[in-house]
Design a protein around this motif. Structure first.
Motif, short mmCIF file in Angstrom:
data_model
loop_
_atom_site.label_atom_id
_atom_site.label_comp_id
_atom_site.label_asym_id
_atom_site.label_seq_id
_atom_site.Cartn_x
_atom_site.Cartn_y
_atom_site.Cartn_z
N PRO A 163 62.96 -93.49 40.21
CA PRO A 163 61.58 -92.61 40.60
C PRO A 163 61.49 -91.46 41.36
CG PRO A 163 63.41 -93.85 41.85
CD PRO A 163 63.57 -94.05 41.00
N GLY A 164 60.46 -90.93 40.79
CA GLY A 164 59.87 -89.55 41.10
C GLY A 164 60.46 -88.49 39.94
N LEU A 165 61.25 -89.39 38.51
CA LEU A 165 61.80 -88.89 36.97
C LEU A 165 60.79 -88.75 36.25
CD1 LEU A 165 65.08 -88.40 36.79
CD2 LEU A 165 63.46 -86.40 37.06
N THR A 166 60.05 -87.98 35.73
CA THR A 166 58.96 -88.53 34.77
C THR A 166 59.57 -87.67 33.18
OG1 THR A 166 58.69 -85.80 34.37
CG2 THR A 166 56.98 -87.23 35.38
N LEU A 167 59.02 -88.86 31.77
CA LEU A 167 59.67 -88.69 30.74
C LEU A 167 59.92 -86.79 30.51
CD1 LEU A 167 60.80 -89.57 27.88
CD2 LEU A 167 58.95 -89.92 27.17
N VAL A 168 59.22 -86.08 30.33
CA VAL A 168 59.11 -84.82 29.82
C VAL A 168 60.30 -84.19 30.93
CG1 VAL A 168 57.49 -82.36 29.59
CG2 VAL A 168 56.90 -84.98 29.29
N MET A 169 59.80 -84.70 32.31
CA MET A 169 61.00 -83.47 32.70
C MET A 169 62.42 -83.73 32.82
SD MET A 169 61.16 -84.96 36.98
CE MET A 169 60.26 -83.48 37.69
N GLY A 170 62.52 -85.15 32.44
CA GLY A 170 63.96 -85.60 31.92
C GLY A 170 64.31 -84.73 30.97
N GLU A 213 55.48 -94.36 34.05
CA GLU A 213 55.01 -93.47 33.08
C GLU A 213 53.07 -93.62 32.64
OE1 GLU A 213 56.06 -90.85 32.10
OE2 GLU A 213 58.42 -90.88 32.63
N PRO A 214 52.63 -92.50 33.42
CA PRO A 214 51.67 -93.30 32.87
C PRO A 214 50.70 -94.22 31.72
CG PRO A 214 51.40 -90.66 33.00
CD PRO A 214 53.04 -91.39 32.94
N GLY A 248 60.05 -79.19 36.08
CA GLY A 248 61.17 -80.04 36.80
C GLY A 248 60.65 -80.21 38.64
N LEU A 249 60.43 -78.47 39.18
CA LEU A 249 60.22 -78.10 40.48
C LEU A 249 59.57 -78.41 40.75
CD1 LEU A 249 62.09 -76.71 42.66
CD2 LEU A 249 61.72 -74.56 41.53
N GLY A 250 58.37 -77.96 40.60
CA GLY A 250 56.92 -78.38 41.11
C GLY A 250 56.34 -80.50 40.79
N GLU A 251 57.55 -80.58 39.78
CA GLU A 251 56.79 -82.28 40.60
C GLU A 251 57.72 -82.29 41.52
OE1 GLU A 251 55.34 -85.97 39.32
OE2 GLU A 251 54.49 -83.90 38.37
N VAL A 252 59.10 -82.23 41.78
CA VAL A 252 59.65 -82.80 42.99
C VAL A 252 59.28 -82.00 44.20
CG1 VAL A 252 61.92 -81.57 44.29
CG2 VAL A 252 61.76 -81.93 41.99
N LEU A 253 58.62 -80.87 44.62
CA LEU A 253 57.56 -80.29 45.24
C LEU A 253 56.08 -80.92 45.34
CD1 LEU A 253 57.87 -76.34 45.15
CD2 LEU A 253 59.43 -77.88 46.15
N VAL A 254 55.49 -81.60 44.76
CA VAL A 254 54.62 -82.29 44.83
C VAL A 254 55.05 -83.32 45.84
CG1 VAL A 254 52.95 -84.08 44.04
CG2 VAL A 254 53.31 -81.85 43.17
N ARG A 255 56.40 -84.20 45.10
CA ARG A 255 56.24 -86.29 45.24
C ARG A 255 57.36 -85.39 47.27
NH1 ARG A 255 55.08 -89.98 44.76
NH2 ARG A 255 57.05 -90.64 44.64
N LEU A 256 57.72 -84.03 46.88
CA LEU A 256 58.35 -83.86 48.40
C LEU A 256 57.23 -83.49 50.37
CD1 LEU A 256 61.13 -83.12 50.41
CD2 LEU A 256 60.58 -80.58 49.86
#
Lengths: 504, 189
Positions: free
Chosen positions: A38-45, A88-89, A216-224
């Motif tokens: 959860p919270g990880l996307t393919l591109v992020m990975g 993923e979408p 990476g960081l941007g997505e984490v901030l959105v989820r946070l």
């Protein structure tokens, strides 16, 4: 043809070396985990794995990232089918028939159809990739700067036109990315651009920090900001896979054929990645499938079509990446980044300069597809367990990976500040619905686009019509304009239909 | 003007102002012009003009058609909408709850982590960051959080310093003593 098969044979030999094989297995596992976590996307990975490749040779690096990419298109199917959580979408269409079939009491069969589709799509795409890459590269050898400029423009505009969300926002994101690429000292005139008196900006902004920060960081901030709230897990049934027989699969040969074709075509067109392939294949099944009226009620065609198309798009994406150096998606942009970090510029010459590496990558795709299916079949229970990982823990590790990843590139603390800046930019982009992919692609391809434009202007006495008067570049520029018109036409068509139904 | 309309034009207005300022900066690039060649300012200026035009279009569109000004969307959005209209039951989805204080705390922690990394050294800074970040992320098992923070930081240190040969910051005295002792224990030179 014989040459290609011979080289592919050598490629298989290369992949079976200990390092390459290990990279392949790690990539497959990591891709699956990323798709499930959860919270990880393919591109992020794929972005987070990039720093680990610095110390590796180029072949295992690309094998690792490509394996992550391909297995990531399959891993999300488990959570979609069993828990109604699309990783993923691209996994969203799997909810409609996959989850429904699971709820009806046959999750094992639903997972089996997914596996069969991923295997077929993967093997088809790997074959098409091998068959198309060399002719593509030979054709691309005839290109001059105007053609390169036209192709880069086509790649960038199609990412805007075919992506999700507002086209205007996508354009702003793209221009922002292209501007980031101009920061630093200009190569032709030696002029300092947008350094604004800040010493660290004189060296330019590494696209790596842009990617890692924004994705990476941007997505984490959105989820946070959402308190790491995940959907509650509601398993759709027992977790095991029941593979359909060939006879059962043969009944759906039309679906397999149509969807594979959609996947490969969507892969080759920059911007139309796995998500578009998955949705389009499902849509086409809804229009032309024998049981189109039953679609959505948990039938195999609704599972096979999106899965086969999304996996088949991967090989399609690799063709323009390897032969032209043009990435068509976030994940392939990261893979291009890995090539460049190792000092290799993908393009038509790559088959002459690094033929061994290219065929090893091709061979790894064949083995990767088989490996990911075996892994999906045998280790599904173990993979599903990671769903129960607390997101706060995985996100803390993601932030650390981002920061260490940026630090590893140049051992510079100033790059860490850039990560923070682009992390916040990534968050703001998500918050205000500006897509990140055009910015990242603009940032990576910006220098190529500007160099191709400037060199063309120097060579052709500042005659900008050259892009339209040369046959190949002219054709590509027309395609670029058409790509821009597509959303506009669709918009008006949609509007007209909505008005007509409102009036009715 | 409706509040939503005003909110909508804010990001475009900011981008427009920044782009205009950068356009002015681009006009002052220091270079020696060469006959028959375009300068280094041409490309960035072109990007900025296109960016400004897009912002002006969006602002004008919102101002003129305040209510229900619809977007021209990428093809994927339309395909998704059409598929969803056909296959998804019409149940309105609740927007996720938002916690701005968590976001601010997360940004603050990340900024603090980067600021302190040269002073505290990688190990101490990372332990503190991981523990605090997990707590901010509402994972409230203090001993587990502490254990993950310690083990995670040690693993990162071992992998990157011992295996990948990255010279992570060891910090300033007296904190550097912790990093140096751990490095000695792990056999890192």
């Amino acid at each position: 043809m014989f040459d290609i098969l011979n080289n592919l044979g050598h490629g298989f030999v290369h992949v079976f070396s200990a390092v390459n094989l290990m990279a392949l297995v790690i990539g497959l596992i990591a891709g699956m985990l990323v798709a499930v976590l959860p919270g990880l996307t393919l591109v992020m990975g794929v972005v987070l794995a990039l720093p680990f490749t610095y110390g590796m040779a180029i072949t295992p690096s690309i094998i690792l990232l490509t394996a992550m990419y391909i297995s990531g298109t399959y891993g999300g199917a488990f959570t979609s089918i069993l828990f109604k959580i699309p990783g993923e979408p691209l996994d969203v269409p799997l909810l409609w028939d996959g989850y429904t079939m699971a709820r009806k009491g046959d999750p094992a069969k639903a997972l089996g159809w997914t596996l069969f589709a991923a295997l077929t799509g993967g093997l088809i795409t790997a074959t098409v990739m091998v068959a198309l890459a060399v002719p593509f590269a030979k054709f691309a050898l005839t290109f001059d700067m105007p053609e390169y400029f036209a192709i880069v423009m086509f790649g960038l505009t199609s990412v805007v036109a075919l992506g999700g969300g507002s086209v205007a926002n996508a354009f702003i994101s793209l221009f922002f990315g292209l501007l980031i690429a101009t920061v630093g000292v200009d190569e032709t005139h030696g002029a300092e651009r947008f350094a604004l008196g800040v010493p660290m900006l004189k060296d330019g902004i590494e696209y790596l920090v842009v990617m890692v920060g924004a994705y990476g960081l941007g997505e984490v901030l959105v989820r946070l900001e959402q308190g790491f709230a995940s959907s509650p897990l509601q398993a759709g049934g027992k977790i095991r896979t029941s593979i359909p027989s060939v006879r059962e699969a043969w009944k759906f040969r039309g679906t397999f054929g149509r969807s594979s074709l959609v996947g490969v075509i969507c892969g080759i067109v920059p911007g139309a990645g796995a998500t578009i392939a998955s949705f389009v294949a499902y849509g086409i099944e809804g229009q032309y499938g024998k049981r189109r009226k039953q679609l959505g009620s948990g039938i195999p065609e609704g599972i096979v079509a999106p899965q086969i198309a999304s996996t088949a798009s991967v090989g399609g994406h690799m063709v323009p990446l390897l032969t032209l150096g043009i990435p068509g998606s976030g994940a392939t942009a990261v893979i291009l980044g890995a090539f460049l970090l190792h000092g290799v510029q993908p393009g038509p010459q790559i088959f002459q300069t690094s033929s061994d590496m290219v065929y090893a990558i091709f061979a790894s795709m064949f083995l990767g597809v088989i490996g990911m299916c075996l892994m999906g079949y045998c280790a599904i229970k173990l993979l599903i367990r990671v769903l129960y990982f607390p997101e706060a823990v995985t996100s803390a590790f993601v932030v650390l990976f981002c920061i260490i990843g940026a630090y590893t590139a140049r051992s510079s603390t100033t790059d860490l500040w850039m990560i923070v800046v682009f992390g916040i930019v990534g968050y703001l982009f998500e918050r205000f619905k500006f897509p990140i992919a055009p910015m990242v692609l603009g940032c990576i391809l910006g220098t190529t686009a500007e160099t191709a434009f400037m060199t063309s202007m120097i060579s052709y006495q500042n005659d900008w019509t050259i892009f339209f008067t040369r046959p190949i570049s002219g054709t590509v520029m027309v395609l670029t304009i058409l790509a821009l018109l597509v959303p506009l036409i669709q918009h008006f068509r949609h509007h007209k239909t909505a008005h007509a139904s409102a009036a009715a | 003007m409706a509040k939503t309309g005003l909110t909508k034009i804010v990001p475009y207005s900011i981008v427009l102002v920044v782009a205009a300022a950068l356009y002015a900066v681009a006009g002052q690039f220091d270079f020696t012009p060469r006959a028959g060649r375009l300068g280094p300012d041409v490309w960035p200026k072109a990007m900025l003009v296109l960016m400004m035009l897009t912002c002006i279009y969006e602002i004008a569109k919102t101002l003129v058609r305040q209510k229900g000004a619809d977007e021209i969307e990428g093809l994927l959005e339309l395909i998704k909408e059409e598929s969803a209209e056909t296959h998804v039951p019409d149940v309105p989805e609740e927007p996720p709850a938002v916690y701005p204080h968590l976001l601010l705390a997360g940004i603050g922690l990340t900024v603090g982590y980067v600021y302190l990394i040269d002073k505290l050294g990688f190990f101490l800074d990372t332990v503190a960051f991981m523990v605090l970040f997990m707590l901010v992320g509402r994972y409230r098992k203090p001993w587990v959080v502490l254990a993950i923070g310690l083990l995670g930081s040690l693993t990162f240190m071992f992998v990157f310093m011992k295996i990948v040969y990255v010279s992570l910051p060891i910090g300033e005295a007296p904190f550097s003593a912790v990093s140096l002792t751990l490095m000695q224990l792990m056999g890192i030179r």
